[in-house]
Design an enzyme around this catalytic site. Structure first.
Site, PDB file in Angstrom:
ATOM      1  N   GLY B  75       0.806  -1.216   0.000  1.00 38.39           N
ATOM      2  CA  GLY B  75       0.000   0.000   0.000  1.00 38.39           C
ATOM      3  C   GLY B  75       0.840   1.266   0.000  1.00 38.39           C
ATOM      4  O   GLY B  75       0.534   2.231  -0.711  1.00 38.39           O
ATOM      5  N   THR B  76       1.897   1.281   0.794  1.00 33.41           N
ATOM      6  CA  THR B  76       2.742   2.473   0.867  1.00 33.41           C
ATOM      7  C   THR B  76       3.314   2.810  -0.506  1.00 33.41           C
ATOM      8  O   THR B  76       3.278   3.967  -0.937  1.00 33.41           O
ATOM      9  CB  THR B  76       3.884   2.253   1.889  1.00 33.41           C
ATOM     10  OG1 THR B  76       3.297   2.203   3.194  1.00 33.41           O
ATOM     11  CG2 THR B  76       4.892   3.387   1.856  1.00 33.41           C
ATOM     12  N   THR B 241      11.391  -7.906 -11.005  1.00 34.40           N
ATOM     13  CA  THR B 241      10.783  -9.240 -11.119  1.00 34.40           C
ATOM     14  C   THR B 241       9.533  -9.301 -10.247  1.00 34.40           C
ATOM     15  O   THR B 241       9.574  -8.931  -9.079  1.00 34.40           O
ATOM     16  CB  THR B 241      11.787 -10.324 -10.681  1.00 34.40           C
ATOM     17  OG1 THR B 241      12.946 -10.233 -11.503  1.00 34.40           O
ATOM     18  CG2 THR B 241      11.183 -11.715 -10.802  1.00 34.40           C
ATOM     19  N   CYS B 329       2.003   2.148  11.474  1.00 39.26           N
ATOM     20  CA  CYS B 329       3.133   2.618  10.675  1.00 39.26           C
ATOM     21  C   CYS B 329       3.841   3.828  11.236  1.00 39.26           C
ATOM     22  O   CYS B 329       4.328   4.670  10.504  1.00 39.26           O
ATOM     23  CB  CYS B 329       2.684   2.897   9.258  1.00 39.26           C
ATOM     24  SG  CYS B 329       2.237   1.413   8.381  1.00 39.26           S
TER      25      CYS B 329
END
Lengths: 383, 389
Positions: B75-76, B241, B329
């Site tokens: 998400g960040t 990748t 966070c």
């Protein structure tokens, strides 16, 4: 099945998968949470960091976990460039870097930086003298890979690092993605300021990587947010991936040091055998190359056709960086090494793993002897 | 130490991986499928097919086309890509960005970065009910506004913003509209067309998928500046990748979510209601932060008058109840919630005496009862000590 594409990605060690599973299912907490689930996760994170620091002989606060090699290279290069842009705007790299380095440098060129792309010689090596000659007052960063991802050529990063120690103003970044665990690189007191590793290239998992940042080196983050990883890489830590990364690194160090002799032998035999075949040119230097990569140009073929034909025989190889494999263009690396032409357009890469056997090599050779003449014949008919 | 009897009520911070998700991921972890999706041999093609299938599931879940889904590391990263990527791509058209004071730090700090680059950012206030008002957005809009970024549901309070109405109000304006739907995605049905958003963020580990995967929906023909450069992956917006097992897990989590979203919302709503009933019967005074009618069923932020957040969390932890103060966070440090500050003002007692409870997979009524009793006892004890002093 014979898998000779270990430079693109590796099969994870089974112990690594067990570690991932255990961590993902049992210790699912967010390391930033203050409760028990969080502190257990945080504890595992710290352990992983310490274990890696021990293996690489660096300090635990000198590594930042990333989502992989591409992010690591971007963070290093953009991070240094933007943190130091008041001191200068010149960057030195080489023409044979991975796309994640080259394209980041090209982006910076569009944003006020000047980049020198050093050439390589016919063996694929960049020279210290060229680095010296290219460096100037405004140079803030040198970014040179350790082991080339297509040819396996080992760049003289130790020598370059030694010289750069005398150039206080210049930061030195090394892309160690292909070399990690396979070709020793000492970081401590090496003149190397930043170094990128990727988990899935040494039997860890995709989505994991790290950037070594020597204590005292300042960089700008790419991602802003919750302030994880010393504010240099925000976002909830991929804890199972990180713990698996630490495990994979330790096992890879052990297994590749055990397999080193065997790998050298396989590589040597394969190179000898290819050299004897008609229209095959070895692009990997005999001396000064990694034990696991062999690059060969096969005249009168197209690499993607050879790859498909081998794949039908359950032998999996590649041409160039997987990151650009879908573009049917010549290899930039071979182009830099030999100039444009058939050699740069027909390169095939065999990348071995710790568990590659003598039989694998023999079967590869037999398969090549079968498919190559046929491909050449069809191409001639079409022409 | 974590004990089996521990009660995890912090599903807004991260969630356990569901068994059905793990089952799908396993073949991509145990050596059955291990290729690099960019490789053109069979191994590579298998990995590519798996990534494509997950992309299809995810695109359908928000009513998007597969070419509109960009996988990220979480998400960040998706928030950063949306906010800085859109602003930098459009800086020649204007340099004004609108957001709110209650966003996740991934958006707030990305906006602060834009300010350092010379952008002008308006941080809109929210009302005491926790929502941003459409009129406030309207008034803040300028000719040079290039981006509006507003979360769908808040991670600390669960309060839902009127995203569709804001989307409607932005129609006819050149500004791009991004919403961080990391918390909303697991509880609300989402359709990008009816929300009228140009970009939308979601994260796998918040919906019982693995850590290390997220996506950004980017509406066709929206130009973004990548954060990361390299290979050709993710239409060059996010090279590197692909994290195949995590993407496969994300797809499986979404598949299971699509089937169960409504049931989950109902169940979690009942669990929260049960917690509140128990608290009431235990006779502990509490207030809900934000407006009840606009709250995600799974997240609730409660104020316990006369208590203090940090010791409340610590004592609950000792009792084996894992709750939070706000966003996880902030890297392990306790800070008064910026969300509650924005809602009630810096000096309001709610800012320093509230906890976030978020329910999810694995929670049941018994747990809610035990947790509520523990919360009640601790809150009452604290209240007593604090009032006596």
């Amino acid at each position: 099945m014979i898998y000779l594409d270990n430079s693109a990605t590796t099969v994870a060690f089974s112990e690594v998968l067990e570690t991932y599973q255990k961590t993902a299912l049992r210790y699912f907490g967010n390391p930033s949470s203050l409760h028990g689930y969080g502190s257990e996760a945080e504890h595992l994170l710290r352990q992983a960091r310490q274990s890696i620091a021990g293996i690489l002989d660096i300090k635990a606060n000198e590594l930042i976990f990333t989502s992989g090699g591409t992010e690591g290279n971007n963070l290093a290069i953009k991070g240094v460039a933007y943190a130091r842009r008041r001191r200068g705007n010149h960057i030195i790299t080489t023409a044979v870097e991975h796309p994640s380095v080259l394209n980041t440098c090209r982006y910076l060129e569009k944003n006020g930086f000047e980049v020198t792309y050093l050439p390589v010689d016919n063996d694929g090596f960049v020279s210290l003298q060229d680095v010296k000659d290219a460096s100037r007052e405004e140079t803030i960063l040198v970014s040179i890979m350790h082991v080339n991802h297509e040819t396996g050529a080992i760049q003289p990063v130790e020598k370059i690092g030694e010289w750069l120690k005398t150039r206080e103003k210049i930061r030195f970044h090394v892309d160690h993605v292909q070399g990690a665990a396979k070709v020793p690189l000492h970081l401590h007191n090496s003149g190397i300021d930043l170094c990128t590793l990727s988990g899935h290239k040494f039997h860890g998992l995709k989505g994991t990587g790290m950037l070594y940042i020597r204590e005292g080196v300042q960089i700008e983050p790419l991602l802003h947010g919750g302030g994880q990883e010393q504010n240099l890489r925000s976002g909830t830590e991929n804890l199972p991936g990180i713990v698996a990364f630490a495990k994979a690194l330790r096992l890879a160090y052990e297994r590749y040091s055990e397999a080193k002799q065997a790998l050298q032998t396989h590589k040597h035999e394969l190179m000898q055998a290819l050299r004897k075949r008609e229209g095959m040119l070895i692009n990997t230097p005999e001396e000064g190359s990694a034990p696991h990569i062999i690059n060969v140009s096969i005249s009168g073929t197209r690499p993607e056709i050879v790859i498909q034909a081998l794949s039908k025989k359950d032998i999996h190889v590649s041409s160039k960086s997987a990151c650009s494999a879908r573009l049917q263009t010549a290899s930039e690396v071979l182009d830099a090494q030999f100039g444009p032409g058939e050699r740069a357009e027909t390169g095939l890469r065999f990348s071995l793993g710790y568990n590659t056997t003598e039989v694998d090599i023999q079967q590869l050779l037999e398969a090549l002897d079968e498919v190559v003449p046929e491909i050449r014949r069809v191409k001639e008919v079409k022409a | 130490m974590i004990f089996l009897t521990d009660i995890y009520l912090d599903h807004a911070a991260t969630t356990p991986v569901r068994p059905e998700v793990w089952q799908e991921m396993k073949p991509f972890l145990d050596g059955t499928y291990q290729g690099n999706p960019s490789s053109i041999h069979r191994f590579g093609r298998e990995a590519r097919a798996a990534v494509d299938a997950a992309r299809m599931t995810i695109a359908e879940s928000v009513g998007a086309g597969t070419e509109e889904i960009i996988f990220t590391s979480g998400g960040t990263e998706a928030d950063n890509l949306a906010v800085t990527g859109a602003a930098r791509a459009r800086e020649h058209e204007g340099r004004h960005v609108i957001t709110t004071e209650v966003e996740h730090h991934a958006v707030l700090h990305a906006c602060e970065q834009l300010e350092r680059e010379g952008f002008d950012v308006t941080y809109l206030p929210v009302t005491a009910d926790g929502t941003v008002r459409v009129e406030t957005v309207q008034q803040a809009l300028r000719e040079d506004t290039i981006l509006v970024t507003m979360m769908y549901a808040n991670n600390e309070t669960g309060i839902i913003n009127p995203i569709a109405e804001i989307g409607e109000c932005l129609r006819g304006h050149e500004a791009l509209f991004h919403t961080d739907a990391v918390q909303a995605y697991g509880m609300l049905p989402i359709d990008v067309a009816s929300l009228q958003v140009d970009m939308l963020t979601a994260s796998a580990h918040k919906i019982n998928g693995p850590k290390g995967a997220g996506f950004l929906y980017v509406k066709k023909e929206t130009t973004l500046h990548p954060l990361i450069f390299g290979g050709e992956q993710e239409r060059r917006l996010r090279p590197g990748t692909e994290n195949v097992p995590a993407i496969v897990g994300f797809g499986a989590a979404v598949q299971s979510l699509q089937k169960e979203r409504e049931t989950r919302a109902k169940t979690y709503g009942q669990l929260v209601a049960h917690l509140l009933t128990t608290l009431a019967s235990e006779d502990v005074p509490y207030e809900i932060n934000g407006i009840e009618e606009k709250r995600l069923p799974s997240i609730i932020n409660l104020h316990f008058p006369g208590t203090s957040t940090e010791p409340l969390l610590a004592q609950l932890d000792l009792e084996g109840v894992a709750v939070a103060s706000g966003s996880a966070c902030t890297a392990g440090s306790f800070q008064p919630s910026h969300v509650l500050k924005a809602m009630y003002g810096e000096e309001d007692p709610r800012v320093r005496a509230s906890i976030r409870i978020s329910v999810g997979f694995g929670n049941d009524e018994d747990q809610m009862e035990t947790a509520a009793q523990a919360i009640a006892n601790i809150a009452k004890r604290q209240r007593k000590i604090l009032t006596e002093n």
